[in-house]
Scaffold this active site. Structure first.
Site, PDB file in Angstrom:
ATOM      1  N   GLU A 251     -17.758   8.825   4.615  1.00 47.38           N
ATOM      2  CA  GLU A 251     -17.104   8.356   3.399  1.00 47.38           C
ATOM      3  C   GLU A 251     -17.813   8.980   2.210  1.00 47.38           C
ATOM      4  O   GLU A 251     -19.029   9.156   2.222  1.00 47.38           O
ATOM      5  CB  GLU A 251     -17.170   6.832   3.298  1.00 47.38           C
ATOM      6  CG  GLU A 251     -16.091   6.169   4.111  1.00 47.38           C
ATOM      7  CD  GLU A 251     -16.130   4.656   4.018  1.00 47.38           C
ATOM      8  OE1 GLU A 251     -16.483   4.120   2.955  1.00 47.38           O
ATOM      9  OE2 GLU A 251     -15.819   4.016   5.030  1.00 47.38           O
TER      10      GLU A 251
ATOM     11  N   LYS B 185     -18.069  10.165  20.297  1.00 46.51           N
ATOM     12  CA  LYS B 185     -18.059   9.469  19.004  1.00 46.51           C
ATOM     13  C   LYS B 185     -19.134   8.379  18.939  1.00 46.51           C
ATOM     14  O   LYS B 185     -19.942   8.326  17.995  1.00 46.51           O
ATOM     15  CB  LYS B 185     -16.672   8.872  18.768  1.00 46.51           C
ATOM     16  CG  LYS B 185     -16.562   7.950  17.597  1.00 46.51           C
ATOM     17  CD  LYS B 185     -16.684   8.698  16.288  1.00 46.51           C
ATOM     18  CE  LYS B 185     -16.864   7.713  15.149  1.00 46.51           C
ATOM     19  NZ  LYS B 185     -16.540   8.252  13.872  1.00 46.51           N
TER      20      LYS B 185
ATOM     21  N   ARG C 221     -18.122  -2.680   2.359  1.00 49.47           N
ATOM     22  CA  ARG C 221     -18.168  -3.349   3.669  1.00 49.47           C
ATOM     23  C   ARG C 221     -19.544  -3.156   4.303  1.00 49.47           C
ATOM     24  O   ARG C 221     -20.047  -2.052   4.370  1.00 49.47           O
ATOM     25  CB  ARG C 221     -17.069  -2.782   4.588  1.00 49.47           C
ATOM     26  CG  ARG C 221     -15.661  -3.197   4.156  1.00 49.47           C
ATOM     27  CD  ARG C 221     -14.608  -2.536   5.000  1.00 49.47           C
ATOM     28  NE  ARG C 221     -14.597  -1.088   4.836  1.00 49.47           N
ATOM     29  CZ  ARG C 221     -13.940  -0.243   5.629  1.00 49.47           C
ATOM     30  NH1 ARG C 221     -13.242  -0.714   6.638  1.00 49.47           N
ATOM     31  NH2 ARG C 221     -13.977   1.044   5.399  1.00 49.47           N
TER      32      ARG C 221
ATOM     33  N   LYS D 185     -23.174   3.163   0.270  1.00 48.79           N
ATOM     34  CA  LYS D 185     -23.801   4.466   0.107  1.00 48.79           C
ATOM     35  C   LYS D 185     -23.196   5.108  -1.139  1.00 48.79           C
ATOM     36  O   LYS D 185     -22.259   4.557  -1.720  1.00 48.79           O
ATOM     37  CB  LYS D 185     -23.566   5.359   1.326  1.00 48.79           C
ATOM     38  CG  LYS D 185     -22.074   5.531   1.637  1.00 48.79           C
ATOM     39  CD  LYS D 185     -21.837   6.400   2.805  1.00 48.79           C
ATOM     40  CE  LYS D 185     -21.692   7.827   2.346  1.00 48.79           C
ATOM     41  NZ  LYS D 185     -21.205   8.700   3.424  1.00 48.79           N
TER      42      LYS D 185
ATOM     43  N   LYS E 107       0.836  -1.204   0.000  1.00 44.81           N
ATOM     44  CA  LYS E 107       0.000   0.000   0.000  1.00 44.81           C
ATOM     45  C   LYS E 107       0.875   1.261   0.000  1.00 44.81           C
ATOM     46  O   LYS E 107       0.607   2.232  -0.711  1.00 44.81           O
ATOM     47  CB  LYS E 107      -0.865  -0.034   1.253  1.00 44.81           C
ATOM     48  CG  LYS E 107      -2.071   0.848   1.208  1.00 44.81           C
ATOM     49  CD  LYS E 107      -2.927   0.531   2.421  1.00 44.81           C
ATOM     50  CE  LYS E 107      -4.138   1.382   2.518  1.00 44.81           C
ATOM     51  NZ  LYS E 107      -4.874   1.146   3.760  1.00 44.81           N
TER      52      LYS E 107
ATOM     53  N   GLU F 227     -13.138  11.278  14.886  1.00 44.05           N
ATOM     54  CA  GLU F 227     -13.419  11.862  13.564  1.00 44.05           C
ATOM     55  C   GLU F 227     -14.912  11.733  13.268  1.00 44.05           C
ATOM     56  O   GLU F 227     -15.564  10.814  13.740  1.00 44.05           O
ATOM     57  CB  GLU F 227     -12.575  11.181  12.488  1.00 44.05           C
ATOM     58  CG  GLU F 227     -12.667   9.658  12.438  1.00 44.05           C
ATOM     59  CD  GLU F 227     -13.812   9.117  11.627  1.00 44.05           C
ATOM     60  OE1 GLU F 227     -14.365   9.889  10.842  1.00 44.05           O
ATOM     61  OE2 GLU F 227     -14.159   7.939  11.801  1.00 44.05           O
TER      62      GLU F 227
ATOM     63  N   CYS G 109     -19.132   1.637   9.800  1.00 46.77           N
ATOM     64  CA  CYS G 109     -19.212   2.408  11.053  1.00 46.77           C
ATOM     65  C   CYS G 109     -20.484   2.151  11.852  1.00 46.77           C
ATOM     66  O   CYS G 109     -20.414   1.647  12.969  1.00 46.77           O
ATOM     67  CB  CYS G 109     -19.078   3.891  10.748  1.00 46.77           C
ATOM     68  SG  CYS G 109     -17.544   4.276   9.904  1.00 46.77           S
TER      69      CYS G 109
HETATM   70  C1  UGA Z   1     -20.735   7.694   9.476  1.00 44.35           C
HETATM   71  C2  UGA Z   1     -21.040   9.056  10.124  1.00 44.35           C
HETATM   72  O1  UGA Z   1     -22.011   9.741   9.343  1.00 44.35           O
HETATM   73  C3  UGA Z   1     -19.758   9.897  10.231  1.00 44.35           C
HETATM   74  O2  UGA Z   1     -20.048  11.103  10.912  1.00 44.35           O
HETATM   75  C4  UGA Z   1     -18.714   9.101  11.017  1.00 44.35           C
HETATM   76  O3  UGA Z   1     -17.507   9.815  11.122  1.00 44.35           O
HETATM   77  C5  UGA Z   1     -18.452   7.798  10.297  1.00 44.35           C
HETATM   78  O4  UGA Z   1     -19.689   7.050  10.213  1.00 44.35           O
HETATM   79  C6  UGA Z   1     -17.417   7.007  11.069  1.00 44.35           C
HETATM   80  O5  UGA Z   1     -17.695   6.598  12.208  1.00 44.35           O
HETATM   81  O6  UGA Z   1     -16.279   6.883  10.613  1.00 44.35           O
HETATM   82  P1  UGA Z   1     -20.395   6.802   6.982  1.00 44.35           P
HETATM   83  O7  UGA Z   1     -20.498   5.441   7.581  1.00 44.35           O
HETATM   84  O8  UGA Z   1     -19.272   7.101   6.063  1.00 44.35           O
HETATM   85  O9  UGA Z   1     -20.323   7.925   8.143  1.00 44.35           O
HETATM   86  O10 UGA Z   1     -21.714   7.084   6.134  1.00 44.35           O
HETATM   87  P2  UGA Z   1     -23.123   7.802   6.379  1.00 44.35           P
HETATM   88  O11 UGA Z   1     -23.274   8.889   5.416  1.00 44.35           O
HETATM   89  O12 UGA Z   1     -23.323   8.129   7.786  1.00 44.35           O
HETATM   90  O13 UGA Z   1     -24.147   6.630   5.982  1.00 44.35           O
HETATM   91  C7  UGA Z   1     -24.213   5.411   6.713  1.00 44.35           C
HETATM   92  C8  UGA Z   1     -25.331   4.548   6.190  1.00 44.35           C
HETATM   93  O14 UGA Z   1     -26.603   5.126   6.505  1.00 44.35           O
HETATM   94  C9  UGA Z   1     -25.351   4.322   4.677  1.00 44.35           C
HETATM   95  O15 UGA Z   1     -25.651   2.968   4.408  1.00 44.35           O
HETATM   96  C10 UGA Z   1     -26.459   5.221   4.169  1.00 44.35           C
HETATM   97  O16 UGA Z   1     -27.058   4.756   2.989  1.00 44.35           O
HETATM   98  C11 UGA Z   1     -27.430   5.160   5.344  1.00 44.35           C
HETATM   99  N1  UGA Z   1     -28.321   6.339   5.456  1.00 44.35           N
HETATM  100  C12 UGA Z   1     -27.791   7.573   5.719  1.00 44.35           C
HETATM  101  C13 UGA Z   1     -29.694   6.180   5.325  1.00 44.35           C
HETATM  102  O17 UGA Z   1     -30.205   5.052   5.088  1.00 44.35           O
HETATM  103  N2  UGA Z   1     -30.500   7.275   5.461  1.00 44.35           N
HETATM  104  C14 UGA Z   1     -30.004   8.507   5.722  1.00 44.35           C
HETATM  105  O18 UGA Z   1     -30.808   9.451   5.863  1.00 44.35           O
HETATM  106  C15 UGA Z   1     -28.618   8.664   5.863  1.00 44.35           C
END
Ligand code: UGA
Length: 430
Positions: free
Chosen positions: A155, A204, A327, A320, A35, A151, A260
């Site tokens: 993503e 967090k 994952r 998403k 990597k 954080e 997450c």
């Molecule tokens: C999430 C948090 O939003 C971040 O703030 C955090 O830093 C991160 O985890 C982490 O712990 O590292 P992430 O997992 O990248 O971020 O993605 P999200 O945008 O939160 O979406 C998570 C899931 O929820 C996805 O499957 C998305 O499709 C779903 N989702 C999101 C919904 O079904 N409805 C919504 O209204 C929003």
């Protein structure tokens, strides 16, 4: 500031690149030599909008470099960020072995005072263990400070989130490292919350669980909407305009996934259990999420009747939009469950096909989203990619045995779809 980031995963690499972008000197360390070579030759291991550009720019301008040597990273920086994985274990607890290993390595190379910052998502009280480990394994008895700096990056929007944060959380045992931490984050112009280390770690898990709860809440509302003829988007808009509630994270669908939310929910439930609190609210959040997928599969089965031998086109494989990460992807889970019924699948994702190939086999990967519907008995939208809204609906309709769409992300308008001749089923809408 001279900063080292240990771990170049989704969080570490964005952190390193963004710190360099605002003028710090950054070393990114990873023990995966392959990597590191990819990064050194200008490649990026994960798709993240805007990341490649800032990595390239900062490498060229001499503020960012990559190495596999932790010793190099520790000796040549003042502040060391730990951003290694904390994977889930079968019982829901978190595997902290990478954190411990890195803490021991840092200790063994520390020759003068350092600030060691944990950025990985960890259970409350991990900072205490990291501090103890550093003290135990330093050879020279040098002093250090341990800080928790969780954080909040999504993503697909991680660079944007990092460069324009809503808040910075800094958890400390004493005030000594605060000045340096504030200096590191000064260029981002965000409110900084300085608190004790246990609170920072809890912030967090509490934040991610709350967001997951919001999604499960609107998904539960979607069930009520379906049985009463109400529209979940109207309800979300109506409640979301109340600033105490907020519109974001109120999009109903086939449930949340990713590396997450599912992991952090289980970890938080487990942590609570260990301290004697049964966090039933979060268990319910998890249950609603699982049921949302069951209900969607049932919708497909009820409509198509026999699935065996039918062909379904699936748009979306990433967990998403804007990412190639599969994952714990609800889209992949959906595909696997459809496969179990004997359904043949034609699948497409704008960015995640390569990663999906490793976890989803015996499907036809289609390069162009507009070719997916070819010969299909139904089309499923599984990921909320914006580009799917531009699907050539007329072409898709004509190329299918019958135009049926199951929209698991509510991307299209039901009335429009009906007018265009589709049998259209979405989530929480008529
Ligand atoms: C999430 C948090 O939003 C971040 O703030 C955090 O830093 C991160 O985890 C982490 O712990 O590292 P992430 O997992 O990248 O971020 O993605 P999200 O945008 O939160 O979406 C998570 C899931 O929820 C996805 O499957 C998305 O499709 C779903 N989702 C999101 C919904 O079904 N409805 C919504 O209204 C929003």
């Amino acid at each position: 500031m001279k900063i080292t980031i240990i771990g170049t995963g989704y969080v570490g690499l964005v952190t390193g690149a963004c710190f360099a972008e605002v003028g710090h000197n950054v070393i990114c360390v990873d023990n995966d030599v392959q990597k590191v070579r990819v990064l050194q030759s200008g490649g990026i291991p994960n798709y993240e909008p805007g990341l490649e550009e800032i990595v390239q720019k900062n490498v060229d301008e001499g503020r960012l470099r990559f190495t596999e040597s932790t010793q190099d990273g520790v000796e040549n920086s003042d502040v060391i960020f730990i951003a290694v994985p904390t994977p889930p274990q079968p019982d829901g607890s978190v595997d902290l072995s990478f954190i411990e290993k890195v803490a021991r390595e840092i200790a063994s190379y520390m020759k003068c005072y350092k600030i060691v910052v944990d950025k990985s998502t960890v259970p409350v009280k991990t900072g205490e263990k990291v501090a103890e480990t550093l003290r135990r394994y330093t050879k020279t008895n040098v002093d250090c400070d341990v800080v928790s700096n969780p954080e909040f990056l999504r993503e697909g929007f991680a660079v944007e989130d990092f460069l324009r944060p809503e808040r910075i959380v800094i958890g400390v045992f004493s005030q000594r490292p605060v000045k340096a931490m504030k200096e590191i984050y000064a260029p981002f112009n965000a409110p900084i919350i300085v608190t004790d280390i246990n609170s920072a770690e809890l912030i967090k898990h509490a934040a991610n669980s709350f967001l997951a709860m919001k999604i499960s809440y609107i998904n539960a509302i979607s069930v009520i909407c379906e049985s009463t003829g109400a529209d979940v988007i109207e309800v979300a808009n109506g409640i979301g305009m109340d600033s105490r509630i907020g519109r974001r994270f109120l999009d109903a669908g086939i449930g949340f996934g990713g590396s997450c939310f599912p992991k952090d929910l289980s970890a938080f439930i487990k942590i609570s259990e260990e301290i004697g609190y049964d966090f039933r609210l979060l268990k319910e959040v998890r249950r609603i999420n699982a049921e949302q997928m069951d209900r969607f599969i049932k919708k497909i089965t009820d409509t198509l009747w026999v699935l065996k031998g039918k062909t379904i086109g699936v748009l979306g494989l990433a967990f998403k939009q804007n990412t190639d990460d599969v994952r714990m992807s609800p889209a992949i889970e959906l595909c696997k469950r459809l496969q179990k019924t004997g359904t043949k699948l034609r699948v497409h994702d704008p960015k995640a096909m390569e990663k999906a190939r490793a976890v989803l086999t015996n499907v036809t990967y289609v390069e162009d989203m507009n070719n997916v519907a070819e010969g299909c008995d139904a089309l499923v939208i599984a990921t909320e990619w914006e580009i799917f809204k531009k699907l050539d609906l007329e072409r898709a309709r004509k190329s299918m045995t019958h135009p049926i769409m199951f929209d698991g992300r509510n991307l299209f308008d039901p009335e429009e779809m009906e007018k265009l001749g589709w049998i259209y089923k979405s989530v929480g809408r008529k």
